[in-house]
Design an enzyme around this catalytic site. Structure first.
Site, short mmCIF file in Angstrom:
data_model
loop_
_atom_site.label_atom_id
_atom_site.label_comp_id
_atom_site.label_asym_id
_atom_site.label_seq_id
_atom_site.Cartn_x
_atom_site.Cartn_y
_atom_site.Cartn_z
N TRP A 102 0.84 -1.21 0.00
CA TRP A 102 0.00 0.00 0.00
C TRP A 102 0.87 1.25 0.00
O TRP A 102 0.59 2.22 -0.71
CB TRP A 102 -0.96 -0.01 1.19
CG TRP A 102 -1.96 -1.12 1.11
CD1 TRP A 102 -2.11 -2.14 2.00
CD2 TRP A 102 -2.94 -1.35 0.08
NE1 TRP A 102 -3.12 -2.98 1.58
CE2 TRP A 102 -3.65 -2.53 0.42
CE3 TRP A 102 -3.29 -0.67 -1.09
CZ2 TRP A 102 -4.68 -3.04 -0.36
CZ3 TRP A 102 -4.32 -1.19 -1.87
CH2 TRP A 102 -5.00 -2.35 -1.51
N ASP A 172 -1.52 6.72 6.19
CA ASP A 172 -2.60 5.81 5.82
C ASP A 172 -2.86 4.94 7.04
O ASP A 172 -1.99 4.16 7.46
CB ASP A 172 -2.13 4.97 4.62
CG ASP A 172 -3.14 3.93 4.18
OD1 ASP A 172 -4.17 3.75 4.86
OD2 ASP A 172 -2.89 3.29 3.13
N LYS A 196 -12.14 -1.90 7.06
CA LYS A 196 -11.40 -2.77 7.96
C LYS A 196 -11.90 -2.64 9.40
O LYS A 196 -12.16 -3.64 10.04
CB LYS A 196 -9.90 -2.44 7.93
CG LYS A 196 -9.12 -3.11 6.80
CD LYS A 196 -9.12 -2.39 5.51
CE LYS A 196 -8.49 -3.15 4.38
NZ LYS A 196 -7.54 -2.36 3.60
C1 LIG Z 1 -7.05 -1.94 2.40
C2 LIG Z 1 -6.01 -0.90 2.39
C3 LIG Z 1 -5.93 0.07 1.37
C4 LIG Z 1 -6.86 0.08 0.20
O1 LIG Z 1 -8.08 0.57 0.57
P1 LIG Z 1 -9.26 0.83 -0.48
O2 LIG Z 1 -10.27 1.49 0.40
O3 LIG Z 1 -9.67 -0.50 -0.98
O4 LIG Z 1 -8.74 1.71 -1.53
C5 LIG Z 1 -4.95 1.04 1.47
N1 LIG Z 1 -4.10 1.07 2.50
C6 LIG Z 1 -4.14 0.15 3.49
C7 LIG Z 1 -3.17 0.23 4.61
C8 LIG Z 1 -5.10 -0.86 3.46
O5 LIG Z 1 -5.14 -1.76 4.45
#
Ligand SMILES: *Cc1c(COP(=O)(O)O)cnc(C)c1O
Length: 360
Positions: A102, A172, A196
């Site tokens: 990511w 993030d 999540k």
């Molecule tokens: C799941 C995830 C993403 C992607 O998220 P989307 O909402 O599907 O774009 C990005 N960064 C992290 C750390 C993730 O766990």
């Protein structure tokens, strides 16, 4: 009805209490004669829902007044572009720390809009650790430093934040939001996809310091400009109404169990049960260095791909689903987000013990 224990990395479990409330309110929310899904986002009933959700999120995360909370769409992946388009505008450069896929995606997207620099990476060891960052590695002229706080695929977490001085830190937090207290004031921007730890997919939460709003590149689409959403209370266009409603129920659930410090204790207890077992198991072992272990995502392997596959299949039959690891790590991964009950983790560990006994 038998609910399974879902160890998926996302979308993932929601608290049963939240699902029950949502079910009870499905046909009629309050005395409105309709479900939240059918309601106008401009109605006073819906305004109350989004206002309450924001107020509760501010309370549980202790978000300072000079930060905006935005409820957006497009997932965390859209933030990979939105962050540089809005922030990489002063000196047109930013520092990225590559701790997983990511983080790497965020870096690659930013490189399309300016001078993104990969400061350090842990790819040499399949992202099983967090690189040490000293301030001399960072560019004091960068518009921001970007990290991925919890690396969902690899199961690592930043335990101490890099010291970025006056350069805003952007993180993030998709897979660790609301898992433990976080000092929001240390960050310029925090962002997370909801699926999540917060709600069903379809909502992205952005927490942004106000002075970082309003400097977007000219090419920035209106919908990707933080200012657009900050000026319109996340209602420039139709927001993901129902997902925000569920997020609101989850915020209330977190409050009801005592907030994030209590949440952290429960999450530590769950993670510790698995790590303790892994550290003493003759069959299974964790893939991450102890000092970088995530509370939310716990990858482990037997070292034998056939045995891994057998474990995943037997676990599924026993009601523990989505334990297959990401293809880049192999083996297994147990994602134990907030809504995974302690009991589910306890039973998984018992199942792992039994499997080890039968396969030694
Ligand atoms: C799941 C995830 C993403 C992607 O998220 P989307 O909402 O599907 O774009 C990005 N960064 C992290 C750390 C993730 O766990």
């Amino acid at each position: 009805m038998a609910r399974i224990y879902n160890f998926s990395a996302g979308p993932s479990m929601l608290p049963e209490e939240v699902l029950k409330t949502a079910a009870a309110e499905m046909l009629e929310y309050g005395t409105t004669g309709q479900s939240v899904m059918e309601m106008s986002h401009r109605s006073k009933e819906y305004q109350a829902i989004i206002d309450e959700a924001e107020a509760n999120l501010r309370e549980i995360m202790n978000i300072p007044e000079n930060y905006k909370v935005l409820f957006l769409q497009g997932g965390a992946s859209t933030q990979f572009a939105m962050v540089p388009m809005n922030l990489m505008t002063k000196n047109k450069k930013a520092d990225y720390i590559i701790t997983g896929q990511w983080a790497k995606k965020a870096y690659k997207e930013a490189a399309r809009y300016g001078n993104a620099r990969a400061v350090a990476s842990s790819e040499d060891k399949t992202f099983s650790y967090i690189p040490e960052i000293t301030s001399d590695m960072l560019d004091p002229e960068a518009d921001y430093v970007h990290i991925c706080m919890n690396n969902t695929i690899y199961g690592t977490k930043w335990q101490t934040l890099p010291e970025t001085g006056n350069v805003p830190l952007v993180a993030d937090i998709s897979s660790c939001i609301l898992s433990e207290p976080i000092d929001v004031s240390k960050f310029g921007v925090l962002y997370a996809g909801a699926q999540k730890n917060v709600a069903p997919a379809g909502l992205t939460i952005v927490i942004i310091r106000e002075d970082l709003i309003g400097n977007a590149m000219d090419i920035t689409p209106t919908m990707l400009n933080y200012q657009t959403h900050a000026d319109n209370g996340s209602m420039f266009n139709t927001p993901p109404c129902y997902t925000i409603y569920i997020a609101g129920l989850v915020f209330k659930w977190i409050k009801s169990i005592g907030g994030l410090s209590e949440m952290k204790k429960i999450n530590e207890k769950k993670a510790q049960m698995i790590y303790d077992f892994l550290d003493h198991s003759a069959l299974f072992k964790g893939t991450v260095v102890p000092e970088a272990r995530s509370l939310m995502n716990i990858p482990f392997v037997t070292g034998d791909t056939e045995l891994d596959a057998k474990f995943v299949a037997e676990a599924k039959k026993a009601g523990f689903v989505n334990l297959k690891g990401h293809r880049s790590v192999g083996g297994m991964r147990a994602s134990v987000y907030n809504a995974m009950p302690v009991e589910g983790v306890y039973k998984l560990v018992e199942f792992m013990k039994k499997f080890e006994e039968e396969n030694k």
